[in-house]
Design a protein around this motif. Sequence first.
Motif, PDB file in Angstrom:
ATOM      1  N   THR A  60      -0.677   5.826  -5.501  1.00 29.53           N
ATOM      2  CA  THR A  60       0.606   5.399  -4.952  1.00 29.53           C
ATOM      3  C   THR A  60       0.658   5.423  -3.425  1.00 29.53           C
ATOM      4  O   THR A  60       1.012   4.421  -2.795  1.00 29.53           O
ATOM      5  CB  THR A  60       1.749   6.277  -5.508  1.00 29.53           C
ATOM      6  N   ASP A  61       0.331   6.548  -2.850  1.00 23.19           N
ATOM      7  CA  ASP A  61       0.462   6.678  -1.396  1.00 23.19           C
ATOM      8  C   ASP A  61      -0.447   5.704  -0.664  1.00 23.19           C
ATOM      9  O   ASP A  61      -0.027   5.052   0.302  1.00 23.19           O
ATOM     10  CB  ASP A  61       0.171   8.110  -0.946  1.00 23.19           C
ATOM     11  N   ARG A  62      -1.692   5.576  -1.118  1.00 25.20           N
ATOM     12  CA  ARG A  62      -2.646   4.672  -0.470  1.00 25.20           C
ATOM     13  C   ARG A  62      -2.175   3.224  -0.599  1.00 25.20           C
ATOM     14  O   ARG A  62      -2.233   2.452   0.363  1.00 25.20           O
ATOM     15  CB  ARG A  62      -4.041   4.853  -1.084  1.00 25.20           C
ATOM     16  N   ASP A  64       0.924   2.074  -1.067  1.00 28.88           N
ATOM     17  CA  ASP A  64       2.105   1.847  -0.229  1.00 28.88           C
ATOM     18  C   ASP A  64       1.734   1.769   1.247  1.00 28.88           C
ATOM     19  O   ASP A  64       2.296   0.965   1.998  1.00 28.88           O
ATOM     20  CB  ASP A  64       3.166   2.915  -0.474  1.00 28.88           C
ATOM     21  N   ASP A  65       0.782   2.606   1.669  1.00 28.21           N
ATOM     22  CA  ASP A  65       0.316   2.532   3.056  1.00 28.21           C
ATOM     23  C   ASP A  65      -0.321   1.176   3.357  1.00 28.21           C
ATOM     24  O   ASP A  65      -0.067   0.579   4.410  1.00 28.21           O
ATOM     25  CB  ASP A  65      -0.697   3.642   3.357  1.00 28.21           C
TER      26      ASP A  65
END
Length: 144
Positions: A60-62, A64-65
């Motif tokens: 998720t974080d990667r 979205d980044d």
Amino acid sequence: MAARSKARKRAFQILFEADQRGVDVQSVLADWMRHARTDPRQPPVNEYTLELVEGYAEHTDRIDDLIADYSVDWPLDRMPAADRSILRLGAYELIWVDDTPDAVAIDEAVQLAKEFSTDDSPAFVNGLLGRFKELKPGLRREAR
């Protein structure tokens, strides 16, 4: 509609619902699976939908980044919610799913944008995922 197309559509719906409710995708996935077990009118969540949602949840974080970094002039919070969910799903499948050809992952995301988002969304989704395709080898190395 092909089985994998249906699976992608359901994965998109789960990601979209999670985004709208402000909860994690795994909670929504669990709700969908529970609902399918208790309501015979609801089809079960198939294996590929499960793989896509869990894969997105893992990165998720990667993801979205990446979307935030490469979507020029479109911060995630200003982007149409459907586009955000489609891009999240498409980015996961394009970058991390080896058995789906890149062109198929992009085309399926564009089809979702045509069905669920604005008139401008298919070109936006195609352009951003096309950029990820060009950068894919480097993106995969960075993700490890």
